[in-house]
Design an enzyme around this catalytic site. Structure first.
Site, PDB file in Angstrom:
ATOM      1  N   SER A  49       2.339  -1.370  10.485  1.00 50.25           N
ATOM      2  CA  SER A  49       1.220  -0.222  10.186  1.00 50.25           C
ATOM      3  C   SER A  49       0.094  -0.349   9.131  1.00 50.25           C
ATOM      4  CB  SER A  49       2.700   0.509   8.750  1.00 50.25           C
ATOM      5  OG  SER A  49       1.657   1.654   7.950  1.00 50.25           O
ATOM      6  N   GLU A  75      -0.204   0.864   6.702  1.00 47.92           N
ATOM      7  CA  GLU A  75      -0.394   1.095   5.056  1.00 47.92           C
ATOM      8  C   GLU A  75      -0.127  -0.803   4.581  1.00 47.92           C
ATOM      9  OE1 GLU A  75       0.230   3.877   2.754  1.00 47.92           O
ATOM     10  OE2 GLU A  75      -0.439   4.935   4.569  1.00 47.92           O
ATOM     11  N   TYR A 122       6.219   0.326   0.674  1.00 49.67           N
ATOM     12  CA  TYR A 122       6.709   1.130   2.299  1.00 49.67           C
ATOM     13  C   TYR A 122       5.925  -0.215   3.146  1.00 49.67           C
ATOM     14  CZ  TYR A 122       5.505   2.996   6.844  1.00 49.67           C
ATOM     15  OH  TYR A 122       5.299   3.256   8.789  1.00 49.67           O
TER      16      TYR A 122
END
Ligand code: NDP
Length: 328
Positions: free
Chosen positions: A126, A128, A150
């Site tokens: 990801s 992120e 996360y």
């Protein structure tokens, strides 16, 4: 002989679109859910493929369960799309997030290594993990500075995949995916919440929508195109990691404006800012550089943000309108 694919997390947005893609490519498709007996697999039903896939229960934090399903299915390709996928929820459930993403990924890697079979493995990385990307788009060499539990979990899983590839020669790779949306996005995600609320406002069901920080900027792509990149990664001669992104940055404000405009609404008449919805820390701006994927995978994002907001909002509008029509 048909190729056999196993998708961990087939009930999710990407799992459903990937299953659809692989069926069209004549794969035998297997997928897991934590409890396949009680899951209704609404995404698979919505795109009309539930009866065409083989469903299994598996808990990826349990090595035995992971090994068992891989042995039973005997796939040549494994896609790991399972795990707690909400950045917001990860602040409330940091341990569940870490285990369902990182421990799960290690268990799959260990199972593949233990079985000693030639299995190609895709891991859902990801954007992120990057944290803020700033003025320049992130590429495969940009360092990770995650700003959420996360993002930390995804960064750790990414490095485990890289380590197993380098240490044990596994065909394992990660797609570092920027946000991708679709009509199958679960309601907890802000894009879906915006489109669904715009539709309900247009239908007179509600009058306002509460949101947190609407100045954040993201790189939004279209999920059915992103699963194509996952498959392409596993067809390469050598395993490598790829950034998958549109390379275009839009603010949440712009997304809201496009979604509301699709139904001839002025978002400023309906959107209310709510401090409670702000996260403990938030990525202000994140976008990616898909040049490596363009060149090596011949992959390019075609559906961009204004169109994405438009399609999702109109779909929600017709879905809610039709379900209201059917009510007695
Ligand atoms: P979804 O949330 O739609 O699906 C993820 C699936 O994982 C769910 O269907 C669920 O399956 C399972 N799951 C959910 N919570 C947990 C948990 N706590 N423990 C174990 N399993 C869980 O995600 P997407 O399809 O959107 O994304 C696929 C993958 O790609 C995820 O890993 C996500 O983090 C990652 N990703 C997604 C991006 C996006 O923009 N969509 C961007 C970058 C990465 P079930 O309930 O059947 O067990």
């Amino acid at each position: 002989m048909k190729k056999v694919a196993l998708i961990f997390g087939i009930s999710g947005q990407d799992g459903a679109f990937l299953a659809d893609l692989l069926l069209k490519k004549d794969y035998e498709v297997h997928g897991t859910s934590r409890d396949a007996e009680i899951n209704i697999f609404s995404s698979l039903t919505e795109i009309g493929i539930k009866a065409k896939v083989n469903l299994h229960s598996a808990t990826l934090t349990d090595f035995h369960s992971t090994l068992q399903v891989i042995e039973k299915v005997n796939p040549s390709e494994i896609y790991n799309l399972a795990g707690q996928s909400s950045v917001g929820l990860s602040f409330d459930q940091p341990v569940e997030t870490l285990e369902s993403i990182t421990t799960a990924t290690i268990n799959i890697l260990e199972a593949i290594r233990f079985l000693g079979k030639s299995i190609r493995f895709y891991n859902a990385g990801s954007s992120e993990s990057y944290g803020n990307t700033g003025e320049l788009p992130a590429d495969e060499k940009t360092p990770f500075r995650p700003k959420s539990p996360y993002g930390v979990a995804k960064a750790a899983a990414f490095w485990h995949v890289s380590n197993y590839r380098n240490s044990y020669g596994l065909f394992a790779c990660s797609g570092i995916m920027f946000n991708h949306e679709s009509i199958l996005r679960p309601s907890r995600f802000v894009t879906k919440k915006i489109c669904q609320s715009a539709a309900r406002i247009a239908l007179g069901e509600i009058s306002s929508l509460k949101l947190g920080d609407i100045q954040i900027k993201r790189d939004w792509g279209w999920a059915p195109e992103y699963v194509e990149a996952m498959w392409k990664m596993l067809q390469q001669e050598n395993p490598e990691d790829f950034v998958i992104a549109t390379g275009k940055l839009s603010s949440l404000n712009e997304f809201i404006s496009c979604a509301f405009s699709a139904l001839n609404l002025n978002w400023e008449d309906h959107v209310i800012r709510d401090d409670i919805l702000y996260r403990p820390s938030e990525i202000k701006s994140g976008f990616g550089c898909p040049i490596k994927a363009n060149k090596k995978l011949f992959w390019e994002a075609k559906t961009l943000m204004p169109e994405i907001a438009n399609i999702m909002t109109l779909k929600e509008f017709h879905k809610i309108k039709n379900s209201n029509f059917k009510k007695p």
